[in-house]
Design a protein around this motif. Sequence first.
Motif, PDB file in Angstrom:
ATOM      1  N   ARG A   2     -95.436 -18.933 -67.319  1.00 26.52           N
ATOM      2  CA  ARG A   2     -94.084 -18.820 -67.877  1.00 26.52           C
ATOM      3  C   ARG A   2     -94.145 -18.520 -69.374  1.00 26.52           C
ATOM      4  NH1 ARG A   2     -89.814 -23.292 -66.737  1.00 26.52           N
ATOM      5  NH2 ARG A   2     -91.473 -24.719 -67.354  1.00 26.52           N
ATOM      6  N   ASN A   3     -93.084 -17.904 -69.864  1.00 29.02           N
ATOM      7  CA  ASN A   3     -92.961 -17.689 -71.299  1.00 29.02           C
ATOM      8  C   ASN A   3     -92.812 -19.037 -71.992  1.00 29.02           C
ATOM      9  OD1 ASN A   3     -92.970 -14.840 -71.079  1.00 29.02           O
ATOM     10  ND2 ASN A   3     -90.819 -14.872 -70.481  1.00 29.02           N
ATOM     11  N   ARG A   4     -93.383 -19.135 -73.189  1.00 34.25           N
ATOM     12  CA  ARG A   4     -93.415 -20.427 -73.894  1.00 34.25           C
ATOM     13  C   ARG A   4     -92.639 -20.361 -75.207  1.00 34.25           C
ATOM     14  NH1 ARG A   4     -99.752 -22.269 -72.973  1.00 34.25           N
ATOM     15  NH2 ARG A   4     -99.463 -23.005 -70.834  1.00 34.25           N
ATOM     16  N   LEU A   5     -91.785 -21.349 -75.379  1.00 34.43           N
ATOM     17  CA  LEU A   5     -91.001 -21.498 -76.602  1.00 34.43           C
ATOM     18  C   LEU A   5     -91.441 -22.774 -77.304  1.00 34.43           C
ATOM     19  CD1 LEU A   5     -88.524 -20.909 -78.470  1.00 34.43           C
ATOM     20  CD2 LEU A   5     -87.138 -22.209 -76.827  1.00 34.43           C
ATOM     21  N   LEU A   6     -91.804 -22.644 -78.569  1.00 36.29           N
ATOM     22  CA  LEU A   6     -92.181 -23.805 -79.379  1.00 36.29           C
ATOM     23  C   LEU A   6     -91.175 -23.942 -80.516  1.00 36.29           C
ATOM     24  CD1 LEU A   6     -94.320 -26.020 -79.963  1.00 36.29           C
ATOM     25  CD2 LEU A   6     -95.465 -24.358 -81.458  1.00 36.29           C
ATOM     26  N   LEU A   7     -90.592 -25.124 -80.649  1.00 35.58           N
ATOM     27  CA  LEU A   7     -89.610 -25.397 -81.697  1.00 35.58           C
ATOM     28  C   LEU A   7     -90.196 -26.415 -82.662  1.00 35.58           C
ATOM     29  CD1 LEU A   7     -86.473 -25.659 -79.389  1.00 35.58           C
ATOM     30  CD2 LEU A   7     -87.147 -23.710 -80.817  1.00 35.58           C
ATOM     31  N   ILE A   8     -90.126 -26.113 -83.962  1.00 42.57           N
ATOM     32  CA  ILE A   8     -90.816 -26.931 -84.963  1.00 42.57           C
ATOM     33  C   ILE A   8     -89.830 -27.459 -85.991  1.00 42.57           C
ATOM     34  CG2 ILE A   8     -92.606 -26.982 -86.739  1.00 42.57           C
ATOM     35  CD1 ILE A   8     -93.964 -24.642 -85.289  1.00 42.57           C
ATOM     36  N   ASN A   9     -89.863 -28.777 -86.199  1.00 36.97           N
ATOM     37  CA  ASN A   9     -89.181 -29.411 -87.323  1.00 36.97           C
ATOM     38  C   ASN A   9     -90.245 -29.612 -88.398  1.00 36.97           C
ATOM     39  OD1 ASN A   9     -87.049 -30.663 -88.740  1.00 36.97           O
ATOM     40  ND2 ASN A   9     -87.716 -32.689 -88.076  1.00 36.97           N
ATOM     41  N   PRO A  10     -90.179 -28.870 -89.523  1.00 34.44           N
ATOM     42  CA  PRO A  10     -91.292 -28.867 -90.485  1.00 34.44           C
ATOM     43  C   PRO A  10     -91.501 -30.200 -91.195  1.00 34.44           C
ATOM     44  CG  PRO A  10     -89.879 -26.938 -90.786  1.00 34.44           C
ATOM     45  CD  PRO A  10     -89.149 -27.881 -89.880  1.00 34.44           C
ATOM     46  N   TRP A  11     -92.692 -30.345 -91.768  1.00 35.64           N
ATOM     47  CA  TRP A  11     -92.936 -31.448 -92.708  1.00 35.64           C
ATOM     48  C   TRP A  11     -92.015 -31.294 -93.907  1.00 35.64           C
ATOM     49  CZ3 TRP A  11     -97.287 -28.130 -91.524  1.00 35.64           C
ATOM     50  CH2 TRP A  11     -97.417 -27.050 -92.386  1.00 35.64           C
ATOM     51  N   VAL A  38     -84.924 -24.463 -72.068  1.00 36.21           N
ATOM     52  CA  VAL A  38     -85.156 -24.952 -70.701  1.00 36.21           C
ATOM     53  C   VAL A  38     -84.219 -24.243 -69.730  1.00 36.21           C
ATOM     54  CG1 VAL A  38     -85.009 -26.973 -69.198  1.00 36.21           C
ATOM     55  CG2 VAL A  38     -85.997 -27.188 -71.501  1.00 36.21           C
ATOM     56  N   GLN A  39     -82.962 -24.125 -70.118  1.00 35.80           N
ATOM     57  CA  GLN A  39     -81.948 -23.478 -69.281  1.00 35.80           C
ATOM     58  C   GLN A  39     -82.319 -22.029 -68.974  1.00 35.80           C
ATOM     59  OE1 GLN A  39     -77.903 -22.534 -70.926  1.00 35.80           O
ATOM     60  NE2 GLN A  39     -77.232 -24.178 -69.564  1.00 35.80           N
ATOM     61  N   GLN A  40     -82.947 -21.357 -69.935  1.00 36.59           N
ATOM     62  CA  GLN A  40     -83.329 -19.956 -69.761  1.00 36.59           C
ATOM     63  C   GLN A  40     -84.676 -19.774 -69.081  1.00 36.59           C
ATOM     64  OE1 GLN A  40     -81.313 -17.221 -70.457  1.00 36.59           O
ATOM     65  NE2 GLN A  40     -79.850 -18.914 -70.632  1.00 36.59           N
ATOM     66  N   GLY A  41     -85.275 -20.871 -68.631  1.00 40.12           N
ATOM     67  CA  GLY A  41     -86.508 -20.785 -67.860  1.00 40.12           C
ATOM     68  C   GLY A  41     -87.774 -20.711 -68.682  1.00 40.12           C
ATOM     69  N   PHE A  42     -87.677 -20.975 -69.995  1.00 41.97           N
ATOM     70  CA  PHE A  42     -88.864 -20.992 -70.848  1.00 41.97           C
ATOM     71  C   PHE A  42     -89.536 -22.366 -70.785  1.00 41.97           C
ATOM     72  CE2 PHE A  42     -87.213 -17.134 -72.384  1.00 41.97           C
ATOM     73  CZ  PHE A  42     -88.119 -16.528 -73.231  1.00 41.97           C
ATOM     74  N   GLU A  43     -90.850 -22.360 -70.742  1.00 44.22           N
ATOM     75  CA  GLU A  43     -91.576 -23.610 -70.961  1.00 44.22           C
ATOM     76  C   GLU A  43     -91.348 -23.976 -72.430  1.00 44.22           C
ATOM     77  OE1 GLU A  43     -96.160 -25.290 -70.859  1.00 44.22           O
ATOM     78  OE2 GLU A  43     -95.628 -23.537 -69.645  1.00 44.22           O
ATOM     79  N   THR A  44     -90.768 -25.136 -72.665  1.00 39.04           N
ATOM     80  CA  THR A  44     -90.261 -25.454 -74.008  1.00 39.04           C
ATOM     81  C   THR A  44     -90.882 -26.732 -74.545  1.00 39.04           C
ATOM     82  OG1 THR A  44     -88.149 -24.389 -73.458  1.00 39.04           O
ATOM     83  CG2 THR A  44     -88.166 -25.847 -75.374  1.00 39.04           C
ATOM     84  N   LYS A  45     -91.277 -26.678 -75.808  1.00 37.96           N
ATOM     85  CA  LYS A  45     -91.900 -27.825 -76.456  1.00 37.96           C
ATOM     86  C   LYS A  45     -91.305 -27.979 -77.857  1.00 37.96           C
ATOM     87  CE  LYS A  45     -96.539 -29.474 -77.891  1.00 37.96           C
ATOM     88  NZ  LYS A  45     -96.664 -30.633 -76.993  1.00 37.96           N
ATOM     89  N   ILE A  46     -91.053 -29.240 -78.257  1.00 36.49           N
ATOM     90  CA  ILE A  46     -90.618 -29.532 -79.625  1.00 36.49           C
ATOM     91  C   ILE A  46     -91.756 -30.214 -80.367  1.00 36.49           C
ATOM     92  CG2 ILE A  46     -89.007 -30.805 -81.098  1.00 36.49           C
ATOM     93  CD1 ILE A  46     -86.970 -30.698 -78.868  1.00 36.49           C
ATOM     94  N   VAL A  47     -92.042 -29.740 -81.565  1.00 30.93           N
ATOM     95  CA  VAL A  47     -92.962 -30.439 -82.454  1.00 30.93           C
ATOM     96  C   VAL A  47     -92.157 -30.953 -83.638  1.00 30.93           C
ATOM     97  CG1 VAL A  47     -95.006 -30.296 -83.910  1.00 30.93           C
ATOM     98  CG2 VAL A  47     -94.907 -28.988 -81.793  1.00 30.93           C
ATOM     99  N   ASP A  48     -91.962 -32.254 -83.688  1.00 36.72           N
ATOM    100  CA  ASP A  48     -91.273 -32.874 -84.816  1.00 36.72           C
ATOM    101  C   ASP A  48     -92.336 -33.386 -85.778  1.00 36.72           C
ATOM    102  OD1 ASP A  48     -89.668 -34.175 -86.596  1.00 36.72           O
ATOM    103  OD2 ASP A  48     -89.116 -35.826 -85.245  1.00 36.72           O
TER     104      ASP A  48
END
Length: 508
Positions: A2-11, A38-48
């Motif tokens: 699956r396509n992967r989306l990574l979302l980052i909250n910076p330092w 997630v709704q769009q079918g992307f494997e999604t990860k948040i890095v805080d």
Amino acid sequence: MRNRLLLINPWQTYEKSLESEYQSYIPYGLACIASIGVQQGFETKIVDCLEDETKTETDTHVRFGKTPNQLKQIIEDYEPNIVGISSTFSMFEKDATDVACLVKSVNSSIIVILGGVTATLPQIYEPLLEQYDVYDIMSRGEGEKTFQELLENYDSVEKKIKNLSSIRGIAFKSEGKIFTTEDRPYIENLDELPFPAIDLLDINKTLKNKYYSRWRNNPKDKKSIPIFTSRGCPYNCCFCSVHSQVGFRHRTYSIPYVIALMKKCIDEYGINHFHFEDDNLTFDVQRAKQLFREVGKLNISWDTPNGVRADRIDDEMAQLMKEAGLVSLSIAAESGNDRVRKQIIHKNLSTDSIINAIQICDRNDLPCIVFFVLGFPGETIDDIRDTIKFAKEIADKYNTINMIFIANPLPGTELSKIAEENKYFTKQMTNSDYFVAIRSNQASIIETENFNKKIIFNILREELDNDEYSVHNVAQPMFWAENEVAWSRAKKAFPKSSNRKVIWEWKE
């Protein structure tokens, strides 16, 4: 795969003299965007990055959060197709840009999208697109529908997002030129949006972080989280920057939607205190009352950190709020002078309305926090003294807890424009200056023919440095009357408060 989306909250990086300002928070906006992924079918990860308590120091600065090496390893292991970076506060633009550079150093083909106020204001995002090649797209304003369309147009074969010129609410650079597409309309039916993907955060690690929400009025032994029940504010205070993100039109989630989200947070994460972050929580009075009736069934506590309008408070509202678990009510008075409030700040609110709301809180034994802002172009010394005098009077008569800020010329605000046009800025603003601007005991950022910040500081010291008031934190003065009732209410609102005497010290 699956396509992967990574979302980052910076330092976040601070000058050493400002490191005490830092507090971590829950990246609520990223959780909202993650739910779209997630709704769009992307494997999604948040890095805080801020979930970590790591602190890295140099001779002049302190950085809080994950280190570049830690983040780099996460990016390498996850191999995302698209990375979204949040820049909610313009003062942390450099941190967001450093993260974008890091992403591109791992793999230059990763599509990097910046969101938040930094990506919304052209005076910020245009220089970034000109100067750096690390940002592919700026997501301007409210992000969910824009992100949805960006993901829908992602071509997994060519590894690119197509049709950029037809996607509203973005800016990008192509063939050396910056293109800004048509503004995206604000979302009218907020219930269309999925719940924020809080499950993609390490919420327990965040809540246990010693820096988490540490300057908020958090009750002891509570698990606290932010929540929004509405977006937008139809008013136009000259110092407010929210309209660039959520607009003027007041839009609401339905009460069943809000209650269902709160129950999810309670049942799945053990949350028992909520910060209602709305910019205008009580704008629709009847809706607000019905909301509080339903919140009262949840057996939780809550507060209003952004302040509510005084002219939307009546006895029934106050009683419903208190019965629903309200710990303290914040009221945004802004000034004790009618002319300043109406003609300079453009807050259409009468002094009588403020006093009425404060009296209602007092009658209901409800801790009332009142916000004031000093140092607007057009204010005189007499106006500033009027506000301090008014704040002292309501503390004496109604046991309010008063917080005093210095006007902060945030990018995109009318205040910033006025200061720029009239040459009131004392220097070319940097990211750190926006922290200094709001502090009463540090260098002037705005100086007019009527005042500078040191004059304001000396007036505050003259009026408050005595045995009649308990003063806390001279950088952002908070005070209440030195009596038993006021102290009782202050302890409910700010359990960590002490009676340690502050030092009125000016810092150059």
